[in-house]
Design a protein around this motif. Structure first.
Motif, PDB file in Angstrom:
ATOM      1  N   GLY A 102       0.806  -1.216   0.000  1.00  8.02           N
ATOM      2  CA  GLY A 102       0.000   0.000   0.000  1.00  8.02           C
ATOM      3  C   GLY A 102       0.836   1.262   0.000  1.00  8.02           C
ATOM      4  O   GLY A 102       1.998   1.261   0.431  1.00  8.02           O
ATOM      5  N   GLY A 104       0.389   3.965   1.784  1.00  4.85           N
ATOM      6  CA  GLY A 104       0.678   4.435   3.145  1.00  4.85           C
ATOM      7  C   GLY A 104       1.904   3.769   3.738  1.00  4.85           C
ATOM      8  O   GLY A 104       2.748   4.428   4.355  1.00  4.85           O
ATOM      9  N   LEU A 127      -1.987  11.349   3.203  1.00  6.64           N
ATOM     10  CA  LEU A 127      -2.566  10.285   2.387  1.00  6.64           C
ATOM     11  C   LEU A 127      -4.067  10.491   2.327  1.00  6.64           C
ATOM     12  O   LEU A 127      -4.719  10.639   3.362  1.00  6.64           O
ATOM     13  CB  LEU A 127      -2.247   8.913   2.984  1.00  6.64           C
ATOM     14  CG  LEU A 127      -2.804   7.710   2.226  1.00  6.64           C
ATOM     15  CD1 LEU A 127      -2.147   7.600   0.841  1.00  6.64           C
ATOM     16  CD2 LEU A 127      -2.602   6.430   3.023  1.00  6.64           C
ATOM     17  N   MET A 128      -4.592  10.505   1.116  1.00  2.00           N
ATOM     18  CA  MET A 128      -6.022  10.707   0.909  1.00  2.00           C
ATOM     19  C   MET A 128      -6.596   9.483   0.199  1.00  2.00           C
ATOM     20  O   MET A 128      -5.906   8.863  -0.603  1.00  2.00           O
ATOM     21  CB  MET A 128      -6.247  11.967   0.071  1.00  2.00           C
ATOM     22  CG  MET A 128      -5.636  13.208   0.701  1.00  2.00           C
ATOM     23  SD  MET A 128      -5.597  14.643  -0.387  1.00  2.00           S
ATOM     24  CE  MET A 128      -4.052  14.372  -1.244  1.00  2.00           C
ATOM     25  N   LYS A 129      -7.835   9.139   0.523  1.00  2.00           N
ATOM     26  CA  LYS A 129      -8.531   8.046  -0.161  1.00  2.00           C
ATOM     27  C   LYS A 129      -9.803   8.620  -0.766  1.00  2.00           C
ATOM     28  O   LYS A 129     -10.714   9.025  -0.045  1.00  2.00           O
ATOM     29  CB  LYS A 129      -8.852   6.913   0.807  1.00  2.00           C
ATOM     30  CG  LYS A 129      -7.635   6.105   1.172  1.00  2.00           C
ATOM     31  CD  LYS A 129      -7.990   4.829   1.893  1.00  2.00           C
ATOM     32  CE  LYS A 129      -6.711   4.083   2.228  1.00  2.00           C
ATOM     33  NZ  LYS A 129      -6.965   2.843   2.949  1.00  2.00           N
ATOM     34  N   GLY A 134      -9.019   6.564  -5.705  1.00  2.00           N
ATOM     35  CA  GLY A 134      -8.314   5.641  -4.814  1.00  2.00           C
ATOM     36  C   GLY A 134      -7.338   6.410  -3.942  1.00  2.00           C
ATOM     37  O   GLY A 134      -7.580   7.553  -3.577  1.00  2.00           O
ATOM     38  N   GLU A 135      -6.203   5.786  -3.601  1.00  2.00           N
ATOM     39  CA  GLU A 135      -5.223   6.441  -2.744  1.00  2.00           C
ATOM     40  C   GLU A 135      -4.455   7.507  -3.516  1.00  2.00           C
ATOM     41  O   GLU A 135      -4.112   7.321  -4.682  1.00  2.00           O
ATOM     42  CB  GLU A 135      -4.230   5.414  -2.188  1.00  2.00           C
ATOM     43  CG  GLU A 135      -4.817   4.514  -1.131  1.00  2.00           C
ATOM     44  CD  GLU A 135      -3.770   3.623  -0.490  1.00  2.00           C
ATOM     45  OE1 GLU A 135      -3.890   3.387   0.717  1.00  2.00           O
ATOM     46  OE2 GLU A 135      -2.840   3.182  -1.192  1.00  2.00           O
ATOM     47  N   TYR A 160     -11.708  12.814   3.663  1.00  2.00           N
ATOM     48  CA  TYR A 160     -11.024  11.867   2.785  1.00  2.00           C
ATOM     49  C   TYR A 160      -9.515  11.797   3.053  1.00  2.00           C
ATOM     50  O   TYR A 160      -8.800  11.078   2.369  1.00  2.00           O
ATOM     51  CB  TYR A 160     -11.266  12.233   1.320  1.00  2.00           C
ATOM     52  CG  TYR A 160     -12.723  12.181   0.953  1.00  2.00           C
ATOM     53  CD1 TYR A 160     -13.371  10.968   0.768  1.00  2.00           C
ATOM     54  CD2 TYR A 160     -13.463  13.352   0.810  1.00  2.00           C
ATOM     55  CE1 TYR A 160     -14.716  10.911   0.439  1.00  2.00           C
ATOM     56  CE2 TYR A 160     -14.808  13.308   0.483  1.00  2.00           C
ATOM     57  CZ  TYR A 160     -15.429  12.084   0.303  1.00  2.00           C
ATOM     58  OH  TYR A 160     -16.765  12.040  -0.013  1.00  2.00           O
ATOM     59  N   CYS A 161      -9.059  12.563   4.024  1.00  2.00           N
ATOM     60  CA  CYS A 161      -7.644  12.541   4.403  1.00  2.00           C
ATOM     61  C   CYS A 161      -7.478  11.537   5.541  1.00  2.00           C
ATOM     62  O   CYS A 161      -8.055  11.699   6.612  1.00  2.00           O
ATOM     63  CB  CYS A 161      -7.187  13.931   4.829  1.00  2.00           C
ATOM     64  SG  CYS A 161      -7.283  15.141   3.502  1.00  2.00           S
ATOM     65  N   VAL A 162      -6.701  10.501   5.299  1.00  2.00           N
ATOM     66  CA  VAL A 162      -6.618   9.367   6.211  1.00  2.00           C
ATOM     67  C   VAL A 162      -5.560   9.577   7.305  1.00  2.00           C
ATOM     68  O   VAL A 162      -5.829   9.409   8.472  1.00  2.00           O
ATOM     69  CB  VAL A 162      -6.316   8.073   5.426  1.00  2.00           C
ATOM     70  CG1 VAL A 162      -6.218   6.882   6.346  1.00  2.00           C
ATOM     71  CG2 VAL A 162      -7.357   7.856   4.358  1.00  2.00           C
TER      72      VAL A 162
END
Length: 167
Positions: A102, A104, A127-129, A134-135, A160-162
């Protein structure tokens, strides 16, 4: 002073004005103002780097989301975190991401442990999803993520920011 406001950014001018108002005492006497000045200067540097980002067509390995975040991070820190990776094309980028389980985890291997978005400041990688894309790796700016897609620069809501990384 008006000419200087137009030449530079409002944040830098605000920092200069703060210094002029409090000339009689060092700015370190005002911890809140020192923090504000530091933050405004960093934001200005992020905006300056955004302006310097070449407006080229999206291309994996040269002008993709990771290269964008790496460019901004290098401008702020002087460190090129992406120097150990090189890839050309979507297939090589996907293979590199897959190798680390991944995007991340790949960024964790470069920047260390990630943090919650609440701990980020302007210019930190995030990291945004996104539902369709997608990522996506980008930077934190203000209270949104900013990244590069095949369609150009996008602003991404915090929902959406993980996670992110403090550099």
């Amino acid at each position: 002073l008006d000419a200087k406001i137009k030449e530079s950014g409002g944040g830098v001018i605000l920092a200069v004005l703060i210094r002029r108002v409090h000339r009689s005492r060092p700015i370190t006497s005002y911890p809140g103002l020192l923090w504000m000045e530091t933050r405004l200067i960093k934001t200005y540097r992020v905006l300056e780097a955004l302006n310097d980002w070449e407006k080229t067509d999206f291309h994996y390995g040269r002008s993709d989301c990771c290269q964008f975040a790496g460019f901004i991070t290098e401008r702020l820190t002087g460190k090129n975190y992406l120097s150990q990776f090189s890839y050309e094309g979507k297939a090589e980028a996907d293979a590199l991401i897959e190798k680390h389980n991944g995007l991340g985890n790949l960024i964790d291997s470069l920047l260390g442990e990630s943090v919650s978005i609440e701990d980020l400041s302007d210019g930190n990688p995030v990291l945004m999803k996104l539902p369709i894309v997608g990522e996506l790796l980008g930077i934190w700016l203000g209270n949104v993520g900013v990244g590069v897609t095949e369609k150009g620069l996008v602003r991404v809501l915090p929902a959406y920011c993980v996670r992110g990384w403090v550099t």
